[in-house]
Design a protein around this motif. Structure first.
Motif, PDB file in Angstrom:
ATOM      1  N   MET A  82       0.831  -1.204   0.000  1.00  0.00           N
ATOM      2  CA  MET A  82       0.000   0.000   0.000  1.00  0.00           C
ATOM      3  C   MET A  82       0.866   1.254   0.000  1.00  0.00           C
ATOM      4  O   MET A  82       0.582   2.211  -0.725  1.00  0.00           O
ATOM      5  N   ILE A  83       1.937   1.257   0.791  1.00  0.00           N
ATOM      6  CA  ILE A  83       2.832   2.413   0.850  1.00  0.00           C
ATOM      7  C   ILE A  83       3.513   2.619  -0.493  1.00  0.00           C
ATOM      8  O   ILE A  83       3.636   3.741  -0.980  1.00  0.00           O
ATOM      9  N   THR A  84       3.934   1.534  -1.136  1.00  0.00           N
ATOM     10  CA  THR A  84       4.541   1.642  -2.465  1.00  0.00           C
ATOM     11  C   THR A  84       3.516   2.162  -3.469  1.00  0.00           C
ATOM     12  O   THR A  84       3.837   3.003  -4.320  1.00  0.00           O
ATOM     13  N   GLY A  85       2.278   1.700  -3.366  1.00  0.00           N
ATOM     14  CA  GLY A  85       1.232   2.105  -4.308  1.00  0.00           C
ATOM     15  C   GLY A  85       0.847   3.561  -4.228  1.00  0.00           C
ATOM     16  O   GLY A  85       0.464   4.156  -5.232  1.00  0.00           O
ATOM     17  N   VAL A  86       0.940   4.176  -3.050  1.00  0.00           N
ATOM     18  CA  VAL A  86       0.581   5.588  -2.944  1.00  0.00           C
ATOM     19  C   VAL A  86       1.750   6.512  -3.269  1.00  0.00           C
ATOM     20  O   VAL A  86       1.560   7.718  -3.367  1.00  0.00           O
ATOM     21  N   ASN A  87       2.938   5.947  -3.438  1.00  0.00           N
ATOM     22  CA  ASN A  87       4.113   6.768  -3.739  1.00  0.00           C
ATOM     23  C   ASN A  87       4.599   6.644  -5.181  1.00  0.00           C
ATOM     24  O   ASN A  87       5.263   7.545  -5.684  1.00  0.00           O
ATOM     25  N   GLU A  88       4.308   5.535  -5.839  1.00  0.00           N
ATOM     26  CA  GLU A  88       4.774   5.322  -7.203  1.00  0.00           C
ATOM     27  C   GLU A  88       3.578   5.050  -8.113  1.00  0.00           C
ATOM     28  O   GLU A  88       2.648   4.355  -7.729  1.00  0.00           O
ATOM     29  N   LYS A  89       3.640   5.576  -9.319  1.00  0.00           N
ATOM     30  CA  LYS A  89       2.570   5.355 -10.274  1.00  0.00           C
ATOM     31  C   LYS A  89       2.691   3.941 -10.840  1.00  0.00           C
ATOM     32  O   LYS A  89       3.770   3.489 -11.201  1.00  0.00           O
ATOM     33  N   PHE A  90       1.566   3.229 -10.892  1.00  0.00           N
ATOM     34  CA  PHE A  90       1.552   1.857 -11.376  1.00  0.00           C
ATOM     35  C   PHE A  90       1.398   1.854 -12.881  1.00  0.00           C
ATOM     36  O   PHE A  90       0.495   2.497 -13.427  1.00  0.00           O
ATOM     37  N   VAL A  91       2.291   1.147 -13.575  1.00  0.00           N
ATOM     38  CA  VAL A  91       2.236   1.048 -15.026  1.00  0.00           C
ATOM     39  C   VAL A  91       2.109  -0.420 -15.399  1.00  0.00           C
ATOM     40  O   VAL A  91       2.902  -1.256 -14.967  1.00  0.00           O
ATOM     41  N   TYR A  92       1.078  -0.743 -16.157  1.00  0.00           N
ATOM     42  CA  TYR A  92       0.855  -2.103 -16.630  1.00  0.00           C
ATOM     43  C   TYR A  92       0.887  -2.060 -18.146  1.00  0.00           C
ATOM     44  O   TYR A  92       0.050  -1.400 -18.767  1.00  0.00           O
ATOM     45  N   GLU A  93       1.856  -2.724 -18.737  1.00  0.00           N
ATOM     46  CA  GLU A  93       2.002  -2.703 -20.183  1.00  0.00           C
ATOM     47  C   GLU A  93       1.403  -3.973 -20.777  1.00  0.00           C
ATOM     48  O   GLU A  93       1.687  -5.074 -20.315  1.00  0.00           O
ATOM     49  N   VAL A  94       0.576  -3.796 -21.795  1.00  0.00           N
ATOM     50  CA  VAL A  94      -0.066  -4.914 -22.460  1.00  0.00           C
ATOM     51  C   VAL A  94       0.487  -4.997 -23.871  1.00  0.00           C
ATOM     52  O   VAL A  94       0.513  -4.007 -24.599  1.00  0.00           O
ATOM     53  N   LYS A  95       0.942  -6.173 -24.248  1.00  0.00           N
ATOM     54  CA  LYS A  95       1.444  -6.379 -25.593  1.00  0.00           C
ATOM     55  C   LYS A  95       0.324  -6.994 -26.421  1.00  0.00           C
ATOM     56  O   LYS A  95      -0.310  -7.967 -26.006  1.00  0.00           O
ATOM     57  N   ILE A  96       0.060  -6.415 -27.566  1.00  0.00           N
ATOM     58  CA  ILE A  96      -1.001  -6.893 -28.440  1.00  0.00           C
ATOM     59  C   ILE A  96      -0.353  -7.693 -29.561  1.00  0.00           C
ATOM     60  O   ILE A  96       0.520  -7.200 -30.275  1.00  0.00           O
ATOM     61  N   CYS A  97      -0.767  -8.953 -29.695  1.00  0.00           N
ATOM     62  CA  CYS A  97      -0.218  -9.786 -30.760  1.00  0.00           C
ATOM     63  C   CYS A  97      -1.361 -10.565 -31.411  1.00  0.00           C
ATOM     64  O   CYS A  97      -2.422 -10.747 -30.821  1.00  0.00           O
ATOM     65  N   SER A  98      -1.150 -10.983 -32.633  1.00  0.00           N
ATOM     66  CA  SER A  98      -2.195 -11.696 -33.352  1.00  0.00           C
ATOM     67  C   SER A  98      -1.656 -13.026 -33.842  1.00  0.00           C
ATOM     68  O   SER A  98      -0.457 -13.213 -34.017  1.00  0.00           O
ATOM     69  N   GLY A  99      -2.576 -13.950 -34.084  1.00  0.00           N
ATOM     70  CA  GLY A  99      -2.190 -15.265 -34.594  1.00  0.00           C
ATOM     71  C   GLY A  99      -2.313 -15.302 -36.102  1.00  0.00           C
ATOM     72  O   GLY A  99      -1.393 -14.976 -36.844  1.00  0.00           O
ATOM     73  N   HIS A 100      -3.500 -15.641 -36.589  1.00  0.00           N
ATOM     74  CA  HIS A 100      -3.713 -15.791 -38.025  1.00  0.00           C
ATOM     75  C   HIS A 100      -4.118 -14.483 -38.686  1.00  0.00           C
ATOM     76  O   HIS A 100      -3.561 -14.117 -39.721  1.00  0.00           O
ATOM     77  N   PHE A 101      -5.076 -13.765 -38.096  1.00  0.00           N
ATOM     78  CA  PHE A 101      -5.552 -12.518 -38.685  1.00  0.00           C
ATOM     79  C   PHE A 101      -4.776 -11.345 -38.091  1.00  0.00           C
ATOM     80  O   PHE A 101      -4.850 -11.112 -36.899  1.00  0.00           O
ATOM     81  N   PRO A 102      -4.036 -10.603 -38.905  1.00  0.00           N
ATOM     82  CA  PRO A 102      -3.333  -9.431 -38.365  1.00  0.00           C
ATOM     83  C   PRO A 102      -4.334  -8.306 -38.095  1.00  0.00           C
ATOM     84  O   PRO A 102      -5.100  -7.925 -38.974  1.00  0.00           O
ATOM     85  N   PHE A 103      -4.386  -7.830 -36.870  1.00  0.00           N
ATOM     86  CA  PHE A 103      -5.294  -6.735 -36.538  1.00  0.00           C
ATOM     87  C   PHE A 103      -4.496  -5.572 -35.971  1.00  0.00           C
ATOM     88  O   PHE A 103      -3.351  -5.736 -35.559  1.00  0.00           O
ATOM     89  N   THR A 104      -5.115  -4.400 -35.999  1.00  0.00           N
ATOM     90  CA  THR A 104      -4.451  -3.208 -35.496  1.00  0.00           C
ATOM     91  C   THR A 104      -5.303  -2.570 -34.410  1.00  0.00           C
ATOM     92  O   THR A 104      -6.530  -2.655 -34.433  1.00  0.00           O
ATOM     93  N   VAL A 105      -4.638  -1.917 -33.475  1.00  0.00           N
ATOM     94  CA  VAL A 105      -5.312  -1.208 -32.402  1.00  0.00           C
ATOM     95  C   VAL A 105      -4.813   0.224 -32.411  1.00  0.00           C
ATOM     96  O   VAL A 105      -3.606   0.465 -32.409  1.00  0.00           O
TER      97      VAL A 105
END
Length: 136
Positions: A82-105
């Motif tokens: 909790m102390i770490t969470g109120v002092n540092e901004k949380f960054v969650y990076e999501v990698k977008i990948c495709s299998g057969h159909f290439p899609f864009t976001v």
């Protein structure tokens, strides 16, 4: 007849509060305020004691068993997080990948993301970005 006695001993652990962080204890509710935000949580202490002295949080009991020791370390870990969470901004990076159909976001404005060619679909999908979150 077998009599089982549990070994009880005095166990305490401390969590140091960094400068710029305010902590408060109101009954069983622990609150932490920092430069990024504020978090509060209610803990079930059982036979444990939780107190704030200066810039340290003391958790423990004078007659602790293994169960209280486990609870004490778990609560200390939650408070540290909790102390770490109120002092540092949380960054969650999501990698977008495709299998057969290439899609864009693509990101449109600050409130939506557009997904094109998802699973070969002709119609674009629109995903809302929850307020308070940022899409990079």
């Amino acid at each position: 007849m077998h009599i089982s006695t549990k070994m009880k001993m005095e166990l305490f652990t401390t969590v140091t509060v960094p400068e710029g962080t305010e902590v408060a204890l109101n009954g069983l509710t622990f609150t932490a305020k920092g430069k990024v935000g504020e978090l509060s949580r209610q803990f079930r202490l059982g036979r444990l004691e939780l107190e704030i002295k200066g810039n340290e949080i003391i958790i423990g009991s004078k007659k602790s068993t293994k169960i209280e020791k486990k609870m004490m370390n778990t609560i200390a870990a939650h408070i540290r997080n909790m102390i770490t969470g109120v002092n540092e901004k949380f960054v969650y990076e999501v990698k977008i990948c495709s299998g057969h159909f290439p899609f864009t976001v693509t990101k449109e404005g600050n409130d939506k993301a557009v997904i094109k060619n998802f699973l070969g679909e002709k119609i674009d999908r629109v995903a809302k970005i929850i307020p308070g979150y940022e899409a990079l």
